[in-house]
Design a protein around this motif. Structure first.
Motif, PDB file in Angstrom:
ATOM      1  N   MET A  22       0.830  -1.200   0.000  1.00 24.91           N
ATOM      2  CA  MET A  22       0.000   0.000   0.000  1.00 24.91           C
ATOM      3  C   MET A  22       0.868   1.255   0.000  1.00 24.91           C
ATOM      4  SD  MET A  22      -3.060  -1.117   2.527  1.00 24.91           S
ATOM      5  CE  MET A  22      -4.011   0.346   2.211  1.00 24.91           C
ATOM      6  N   PHE A  23       1.960   1.211   0.727  1.00 21.64           N
ATOM      7  CA  PHE A  23       2.866   2.365   0.742  1.00 21.64           C
ATOM      8  C   PHE A  23       3.435   2.598  -0.661  1.00 21.64           C
ATOM      9  CE2 PHE A  23       7.211   3.992   1.048  1.00 21.64           C
ATOM     10  CZ  PHE A  23       6.977   5.178   1.715  1.00 21.64           C
ATOM     11  N   ASN A  24       3.899   1.526  -1.281  1.00 19.44           N
ATOM     12  CA  ASN A  24       4.516   1.690  -2.595  1.00 19.44           C
ATOM     13  C   ASN A  24       3.505   2.118  -3.645  1.00 19.44           C
ATOM     14  OD1 ASN A  24       7.095   1.042  -1.757  1.00 19.44           O
ATOM     15  ND2 ASN A  24       6.734  -1.148  -2.004  1.00 19.44           N
ATOM     16  N   PHE A  25       2.305   1.535  -3.561  1.00 16.50           N
ATOM     17  CA  PHE A  25       1.306   1.928  -4.542  1.00 16.50           C
ATOM     18  C   PHE A  25       0.884   3.371  -4.320  1.00 16.50           C
ATOM     19  CE2 PHE A  25      -2.807   2.277  -6.551  1.00 16.50           C
ATOM     20  CZ  PHE A  25      -2.550   1.673  -7.762  1.00 16.50           C
ATOM     21  N   LEU A  26       0.943   3.801  -3.071  1.00 15.23           N
ATOM     22  CA  LEU A  26       0.628   5.207  -2.787  1.00 15.23           C
ATOM     23  C   LEU A  26       1.606   6.123  -3.525  1.00 15.23           C
ATOM     24  CD1 LEU A  26      -0.999   7.249  -1.011  1.00 15.23           C
ATOM     25  CD2 LEU A  26       0.871   7.090   0.613  1.00 15.23           C
ATOM     26  N   ILE A  27       2.890   5.765  -3.469  1.00 11.65           N
ATOM     27  CA  ILE A  27       3.876   6.584  -4.189  1.00 11.65           C
ATOM     28  C   ILE A  27       3.587   6.527  -5.686  1.00 11.65           C
ATOM     29  CG2 ILE A  27       6.319   6.794  -4.749  1.00 11.65           C
ATOM     30  CD1 ILE A  27       6.936   5.886  -1.955  1.00 11.65           C
ATOM     31  N   GLY A  28       3.278   5.321  -6.177  1.00  8.69           N
ATOM     32  CA  GLY A  28       2.923   5.212  -7.592  1.00  8.69           C
ATOM     33  C   GLY A  28       1.737   6.099  -7.938  1.00  8.69           C
ATOM     34  N   GLY A  29       0.736   6.116  -7.066  1.00 10.59           N
ATOM     35  CA  GLY A  29      -0.448   6.925  -7.338  1.00 10.59           C
ATOM     36  C   GLY A  29      -0.166   8.414  -7.259  1.00 10.59           C
ATOM     37  N   MET A  30       0.613   8.812  -6.249  1.00  7.71           N
ATOM     38  CA  MET A  30       0.898  10.242  -6.079  1.00  7.71           C
ATOM     39  C   MET A  30       1.712  10.771  -7.261  1.00  7.71           C
ATOM     40  SD  MET A  30       0.005  11.647  -3.022  1.00  7.71           S
ATOM     41  CE  MET A  30      -1.164  10.990  -1.876  1.00  7.71           C
ATOM     42  N   THR A  31       2.691   9.995  -7.719  1.00  3.78           N
ATOM     43  CA  THR A  31       3.456  10.467  -8.874  1.00  3.78           C
ATOM     44  C   THR A  31       2.576  10.456 -10.118  1.00  3.78           C
ATOM     45  OG1 THR A  31       4.294   8.229  -9.055  1.00  3.78           O
ATOM     46  CG2 THR A  31       5.731   9.847  -8.034  1.00  3.78           C
ATOM     47  N   GLY A  32       1.553   9.598 -10.097  1.00  2.28           N
ATOM     48  CA  GLY A  32       0.613   9.586 -11.212  1.00  2.28           C
ATOM     49  C   GLY A  32      -0.139  10.897 -11.343  1.00  2.28           C
ATOM     50  N   VAL A  33      -0.346  11.600 -10.231  1.00  2.00           N
ATOM     51  CA  VAL A  33      -1.024  12.902 -10.301  1.00  2.00           C
ATOM     52  C   VAL A  33      -0.190  13.868 -11.139  1.00  2.00           C
ATOM     53  CG1 VAL A  33      -1.879  14.836  -8.947  1.00  2.00           C
ATOM     54  CG2 VAL A  33      -2.149  12.518  -8.094  1.00  2.00           C
ATOM     55  N   PHE A  34       1.137  13.806 -10.966  1.00  2.00           N
ATOM     56  CA  PHE A  34       1.995  14.681 -11.769  1.00  2.00           C
ATOM     57  C   PHE A  34       1.922  14.293 -13.244  1.00  2.00           C
ATOM     58  CE2 PHE A  34       3.642  14.918  -7.518  1.00  2.00           C
ATOM     59  CZ  PHE A  34       3.957  16.256  -7.366  1.00  2.00           C
TER      60      PHE A  34
END
Lengths: 192, 623, 267
Positions: free
Chosen positions: B432-444
């Motif tokens: 979940m932590f790693n996917f969170l980073i994946g998702g947050m960078t996806g916003v950019f």
């Protein structure tokens, strides 16, 4: 599921099982056909993306019309074979499948002829759409014929029982599917 | 469904000694290829100078090889001949041999899928290691030619995407767990499933053997018109992916029907386990989008073989890009939706608490599925019209909302629970932590203006590895540790499990976290040669990548060791309430001796039932 | 309640720390920016960072703090968690906030920055721009300056080179074909024209003409900063890694001087 089984309270457990089994087969078949209709949807769209609604005058309209009529006739024989099967009439089923194989086979062969003697340049956008589309129809047609042959052989060897009946029907319905999709492709390729 | 299994029944009369199925499959595949290839290359369509292999001959030869492989593995006796009404008595071999042949038992099929996927994962992982070795230098040194490096990238991506990402959690765990989870002894179409699994090794082998036909340099996306100009290796990319996606398509039809029609009595939609919901949604994505990409690849093959001008420079290369990403973005959700579902499956068990806001979790899964078909062109911000950007940007940003529901559900479940911090739950939290980073960078990346800078750089590489490895592979590991007692009746060593989790976490976040920075500093994708200023960071990334590779190997060895000789545990070590744990561990041939009847929720830990005794001694399975 | 309060305090503290980090380093997100377009991107990114930091801290704290707080001690005999199976306030806040934040992001910075970029690329804005015709082939970039009559800009070694005057909008007209073999249409592939320091890239598609606009703001060259280079960003075959060209952003007078040199050399 519980509510569905409740409606057939007079059936024994074994029959309920068969009913569920048939429902499962039908729904899976529907899912499969839905899945198989995606490529048709795509290839029809692709033609309009590539070339719009242009239809070349050199197109062999007569052969196209004849093969489509033949395939439509084979659609009716296929439906008739389903009716025979529902009456648990193995011989009638086989006879109707023979008719479907003959008429549908000729229709498919005519499609192969169209593919072979395509009057337009394959490097043109209509030409490539035509070849790819009719190729898709032929491949699916050959698969459909193969399935019909399998059903015909199976009914000869194994016969019909209540349990096995649906498999034969679905073989015919798959042929109906290929014919209906061909109709869509025919209208798209030759008319619109 | 007739299951071709002869349990205690007397053996059939005719007992023909059969070659080992894999050997026979390989032999028939070889014969099929030779015969059809020679027929096309020498008789039907001889090329100039009659070379042994031409483009049409290798395509038809491959089809014959695939048919030979499937028939040889057992499709002939079990599928083809019965379809014609010829029944051949077959004996399912006992013991380990059944895993190397045609088997209709969904547990065997699940293991077969998992093993194929794992093999694909490590083969493609080895390719990644080669890439990282090359990238430690800023000039060609490990690979002699740049094209070989780019081809390695393509093989890595293709195998990872189509034989691991789409397969492991659906074909593998799905086939093993789903029928048990819904209280059935078999999947809906065991014979189809038994055959579909053998597409996977065929597909992986095809992609691996693609260099035999020549280098292809398009990466896993097969971008046109480059694919038309590349040597013939690209044909095996198309065909390999075709086989792999066909396998996933059959799995999806099978598992959908299983969930719809094989549910135990009382297993209503309200009680359906989350993982079943995940498989159902992902199956719908597969059923729609896999035929789409298959037809696209068939057209691409026609472009080369006939040739037709569909996607060439004189045709419409952009159409290929559209068609590819129409499938390509749902593919990402095909990979992570089952992972979301597994989070929601493992966490309530570990938290001993009802799943929080279950309906919202399901809504999340379904809306992710629906929206995933509307975002594809965010892969194409650099090559689409400006006016077309904003709708795709909108949906791309919106898809984070249903994705966030999975977080909301999991966090709400852990809140004030009695959370057991075990190896599976650790992996879920890391995922979940790693996917969170994946998702947050996806916003950019969803912002077109920022995307124009970040697209095709290592920032994107890091982003999608955070979503796919972070989201799916970490969850896969969590699931392997979670269901390990189910597979084998044994448990992992918790110290080793924690070590393995921390090991891959450090390797992964080190390697891919730094890749974000590397991309921002101007490192683009698909380059074995780059300006010298990027070398220092690349060496560090490579070292982390090797740590990660060894970490995965460590976890593999640990899981295999635990399956063979781990400590024996009770049948339901997590005191889970889902149905698969109510069977023996490892399950019998027939999972359930009698059809189970469901009377309550699987996630309800509040009722005071006496099913589970509270262990007096510290639980051997908790940390 | 105490739990909630501790969590709130931790969240605020770490969010503030995060925001301080954004203030300190946020503007270096692109490492090196040398065009107005790159600055647009950086500003949008900083805005996103501002809002994402508290969200990120919130979720990470949830993933760290709550499992540790809720951890089951080994001597604990209670096997069931307490907690509700639904909490309308929590769900409502979560759903509303995620919807609001995403809508906000779509309006600003996504749409606002995109409109800004579209404006900079519009024909009105680029009327007086320097036009550079960029031709991509496997695996080389050609630059020509139709306004100055430079057909193929080359440096002293005969390599393709891009010279740009500072602070003047440049309109790159991007096409993909092989000028040496213009009849071989099937040879063209997709490339991507990227100058990392300019903060944008645009794919070069065979058979289509694409426009990219950039306004260089710093005098620099590939020698002084390697991010100032033309790099093909879309894989285009085995020569893809070698498909780059040097870039020089120079003062206006130096640019005029370079133009006359190029014309004298017959390029």
């Amino acid at each position: 599921m519980t509510s569905r089984t409740a409606e057939g309270t007079n059936l024994s457990g074994y029959h309920v099982e068969i009913q569920i089994e048939k429902r499962k087969m039908r729904s899976a078949f529907a899912i499969f056909l839905f899945s198989m209709s995606v490529p048709y949807f795509m290839i029809i769209n692709l033609r309009y993306i590539m070339i719009g609604s242009f239809v070349p005058p050199a197109l062999d309209q007569v052969t196209g019309a004849i093969q489509t009529i033949l395939l439509v006739i084979s659609l009716f024989t296929a439906v008739a074979s389903v009716r025979r099967m529902q009456k648990v009439d193995g011989v009638g089923y086989k006879r109707m499948i023979d008719a479907t194989l003959l008429i549908g086979g000729i229709g498919t062969l005519m499609q192969v002829y169209e593919l072979w003697y395509h009057p337009m340049n394959p490097m043109s956008h209509y030409g490539e759409s035509f070849l790819a589309t009719i190729g898709l129809a032929i491949v699916m047609g050959i698969i459909g014929l193969f399935v019909l042959v399998a059903g015909r052989e199976r009914v000869k060897r194994v016969g019909v029982t209540d349990e096995k009946q649906l498999g034969y029907e679905l073989a015919s319905w798959f042929w109906v599917f290929t014919v209906i999709t061909w109709l869509a492709l025919y209208i798209e390729l030759y008319l619109l | 469904m007739s299951v071709a299994r002869i349990g205690g029944a007397p053996l059939p009369l005719r007992r023909k000694k059969m070659m080992p199925p894999v050997i026979r499959g390989l032999l028939w595949a070889g014969i099929g290829f030779l015969v059809i290839n020679c027929l096309v290359a020498y008789v039907l369509d001889p090329g100039y100078g009659t070379p042994f292999i031409t483009q049409p001959s290798v395509v038809f030869g491959w089809l014959a090889a695939l048919a030979g492989w499937l028939l040889g593995i057992g499709g002939l006796e079990n599928v083809l001949l019965p379809a014609f009404g010829i029944s051949v008595p077959t004996v399912e071999v006992p013991g380990w041999r059944r895993y190397f042949g045609y088997s209709t038992n969904h547990k065997v099929i699940g293991i077969q899928y998992l093993v194929s996927s794992t093999a694909g994962f490590f083969i493609a992982g080895l390719a990644a290691m080669f890439m990282r070795i090359q990238l430690m230098g800023n000039h060609m040194w490990f690979f002699p030619y740049a094209g070989q490096y780019i081809e390695t990238v393509g093989i890595h991506g293709t195998i990872m995407m189509f034989s691991v990402g789409t397969v492991a959690l659906v074909g593998g765990l799905g086939n093993y767990v789903i029928p048990m989870m819904i209280g059935s002894n078999s999947s809906a179409f065991p014979r189809m499933s038994a055959l579909s699994v053998w597409f996977v090794p065929a597909g992986i082998m095809t992609v691996i053997l693609s260099p035999l036909l020549g280098q292809w340099t398009t990466g896993w996306r097969g971008y046109e018109p480059l694919a038309q100009n590349d040597p013939n290796g690209i044909l095996f990319y198309y065909l390999g992916v075709f086989a792999l996606t066909l396998s996933s398509l059959l799995v999806s039809i099978n598992l959908t029907s299983t969930i719809l029609f094989k549910r135990a009595k009382g297993l209503t939609w309200n009680r359906l386990p989350m993982y079943a919901w995940g498989i159902l949604t992902v199956s719908l994505l597969n059923i729609i989008w896999l035929p789409e990409i298959e037809l696209t690849f068939v057209l691409a093959i026609l472009d080369r073989v006939v040739p037709l001008p569909f996607f060439t420079a004189v045709g419409s290369p952009m159409t290929y890009l559209e068609l590819f990403w129409l499938f390509g973005h749902p593919e990402v959700y095909i990979i992570v939706v089952p992972a979301f579902a597994i989070w929601m499956e493992i966490i309530p068990v570990m938290a001993r608490k009802p799943l929080f806001a279950r309906e919202w979790g399901i809504i999340g899964l379904i809306f992710v599925m629906l929206l995933s078909g509307l975002v594809w062109a965010h892969h194409m911000f650099t090559n689409m019209r400006l006016t077309e950007m904003l709708p795709f940007s909108f949906f791309t940003e919106m898809i984070s909302i249903p994705t966030g529901f999975a977080y909301m559900v999991v966090i709400g479940t852990i809140w004030r629970s009695r959370f057991r911090l075990t190896v599976p739950s650790l992996f879920v939290l890391m995922s979940m932590f790693n996917f969170l980073i994946g998702g947050m960078t996806g916003v950019f990346l969803a912002d077109p203006v920022i995307n124009l800078q970040l697209h095709d750089t290592f920032f994107v590489v890091a982003h999608f590895h955070f979503t796919v490895i972070g989201g799916m592979v970490f969850t896969w590991l969590a699931a392997m540790y979670y269901w390990l007692p189910k597979f084998s009746g044994r448990i992992y060593n918790s110290k080793m499990g924690i070590l393995g989790a921390i090991w891959v976490f450090i390797g992964f976040d080190g390697a891919f976290g730094l890749m974000f920075i590397q991309g921002l500093r101007g490192m683009n994708r698909w380059v074995p040669v780059y300006p010298p200023y990027l070398q220092g960071l690349n060496i560090i990334i490579s070292i982390f990548a090797f740590v990660l590779g060894l970490g995965f190997l460590f976890n593999l060895i640990h899981v295999v060791w635990a399956m063979k000789s781990g400590k024996k545990v009770q049948e339901n070590p997590w005191q889970s309430k889902t149905l698969e744990w109510q069977t023996a561990s490892p399950p019998e041939e027939e999972s359930f001796a009698a059809a189970p009847v469901i009377t309550g929720s699987f996630y309800d830990y509040e009722d005071t039932d006496g099913t589970y005794t509270i262990p007096t001694a510290p639980d051997p399975v908790s940390m | 309640m105490a739990e909630l309060l501790t969590f709130g305090v931790l969240w605020v503290v770490f969010s503030v720390l995060g925001e301080l980090g954004v203030s300190a380093w946020g503007h270096d997100f692109y490492f090196y920016t040398a065009s107005t377009q790159a600055l647009d991107g950086v500003n949008a990114s900083v805005f996103l960072f501002r809002f994402l930091t508290p969200i990120f801290v919130f979720v990470v704290l949830m993933l760290l703090y709550i499992p540790i707080r809720a951890r089951r001690r080994s001597n604990e005999s209670v096997l069931r968690g307490k907690g509700a199976r639904f909490n309308a306030t929590y769900v409502t806040i979560w759903v509303t906030l995620s919807l609001a934040v995403n809508l906000l992001f779509f309006v600003h910075p996504t749409t606002s920055a995109a409109e800004q970029l579209f404006q900079e690329m519009s024909p009105q804005a680029t009327q007086n721009a320097l036009v550079v015709d960029v031709v991509a082939r496997q695996w080389e970039w050609y630059f020509s300056y139709p306004q100055y009559g430079i057909k193929n800009a080359l440096n002293a070694n005969g390599n393709n080179v891009l010279y740009l005057p500072v602070n003047r909008p440049v309109k790159f007209v991007l096409r993909s074909y092989d000028p040496n073999h213009p009849y071989a249409l099937g040879e063209d592939v997709i490339h991507s024209f990227w100058i990392p320091a300019f903060g944008e890239k645009m794919d070069v598609i065979p058979g289509e003409t694409r426009i990219m606009v950039a306004t260089p703001t710093k005098i620099a060259s590939t020698e002084t900063n390697p991010e100032m280079r033309v790099q093909c960003a879309e894989v285009c075959g085995p020569g893809h890694p070698y498909m780059y060209a040097t870039v020089h952003v120079v003062s206006n007078s130096a640019f005029q001087q370079w133009v006359s040199q190029q014309l004298k050399a017959g390029n």
